[in-house]
Scaffold this motif. Sequence first.
Motif: not given
Length: 472
Positions: A8-10, A28-33, A321-333
Motif C-alpha cells: 500500500k501507499i501512504v 486515483l494515482a494510488g494513495v491508500d492512506t 511521486a505517487v504514480e512513480m511509487m505505484d509503478r515501482i511497487i507493481r514492477s517489483t511485485e
Amino acid sequence: MRRHRRAKIVATVGPASNTPEMLKRLFLAGVDTFRLNFSHGTHEDHAKVHAAIRALEAEMGRPIGILQDLQGPKIRVGTIRDGKITVAAGESIRFVLSGADGDKTAIPLPHPEIFAAVMPGHNLLIDDGRVRVAVTGLGDDYIDAKVVIGGTISNRKGVNLPDTVLELSPLTAKDRVDLAFGLELGVDWVAMSFVQKPADLLEARGLIGDRAGLMSKIEKPAALDRIDDIIRLSDSVMVARGDLGVEIPHEEVPGRQKELVRACRLAVKPVIVATQMLDSMVNAPTPTRAEASDVATAIYDGADAVMLSAESASGAFPVEAVEMMDRIIRSTEQHKLYRSIIDASDPGEEQTAPHAVAAAAADLAEVIHASTIVAYTSSGTTAARIARRRPAVPILAITPHAAVSRRLSLLWGAHSVLSADIHTYEEMVERALGFAKEEGFAKPNDQMVVVAGIPFAKAGTTNNLRVVQVEG
C-alpha cells in the motif's frame, strides 16, 4: 476500484496536496492512506482535509485510511547570542539548563530530563547529527562536552540523544490536545513519535481505546532494545528512518529495517517503511535510481506500506511521486525473483489454530490456483493472518465495520468491502461469490477459498475454511 498491487501507499498531506481536487488526483494515482502531520498546520486545516477525504471516500465508494501523526516531544537548544555559534572538533563547550543568549560556555538546553539522565560518554547530536559532541562531565544544571564533529549550532536546532533513555512521556500537552481532536474527527490510525519503551504506549492506549489503531514510530535506539514488547502493544509500526538514521549509524539502518519488517510480519502487525523514499522528487519529476531501488527493497522485504513525506506534502510533483511509487511497487511485485524472496523471508508459523487455518487457506489457494481468498473479518485479524503469509493470491476482505475497512487499507494485499453481518453458511457463500464477481476477483469456473470464523461476527475466531466454485 481495484489496485493491481499488494503493498500500500501512504502519502502525507500538506500545502501541495490539501485541496479536494489534489486529494482526488492522489487517490486515483494510488494513495491508500493519507497521513496528517500534526507537527504542522492548524486544527482547522486538518479538519478540512479530513472532511475532504471522507467526501472523496463516499464519491469513490472505496475505504480510505487517515493516519494522524503526533509531533511528540521535540528536544532543542535554546536561544544563542547572535543566532548561531561555530564549534570546532576537539573544543570544549558547556550546555546549561537555563539562561538566554548563550555562547560556547553556556549553550541553553532547557530540558531537565536530559540533565537527570545523561552520563559521561553519551553523545549529543545537534541539527540532525551535523554537530556531534560527547559528554565529559556534568552537574545539576550544566553538561560539559567535547566536540567530536564541528559545525554551526544555531537557535532552536534539534538535539538527538542516541545513548540516553529519557524519562519523557512521548505524549506532550500539545499531543494530548491534538489526539483528542483527531479522535473526535474520526482518524483511523494514531502514530506516536519517539517511542522508547513499552510503557510509553500505555497512556496513549488508555486515551485511544479502540477508537483508532495505535501506531509506534521506531526512531530511537532504545526502542530497538525492547522492540518485541513494543510491537506486541502496538496495532502497527512505522520504520521512521529519519530520526532513526540520525541516532544509529547509517550503515545499520537497512538491516534494522529488515529486522523490523520481519518482526511485524511475525506478530501480524502492519508495518510502514518511511522517510526520504523518493526525496529528490520534492524538486524533480523523477527519482534517483537509488531511491527507486530503496522503494523496491522495502517491497522485497515484505513491508505492508511505503510512505511519502515531503514528496507529497510540499513537493513540486506530488502526483508524479505517487504514480512513480505505484509503478515501482507493481514492477517489483511482478519481477520473477519477487515470489522466491518473499517466500524465503516467511517468519514461520505461530502454533495456534487461527494462524494454522489462515496459513492453510493461503497454501490451498495457491495449490488449486484460486482466483482469490475471501476473508470474513470482524476486527481485521483474519485478513491480517492471511496477509502474514504474503500469498500470491489476492485477499478480498469482507467486514461489517467501516472503521475496520479503512484500517485494512494499510494491510498488505487486502482489498476490503463493507457488508452486513452474515449468519449462515449459505449467506457466507452467496455473499462471497457476489462480492468476488462485483469487485473483479472472480469469473465463471474460477475457484475461491473462503475463510471465516464460527460463530459468525465474533472477532478472533478464524476457524472455518472452504473452497467455492464460481458457476459457469
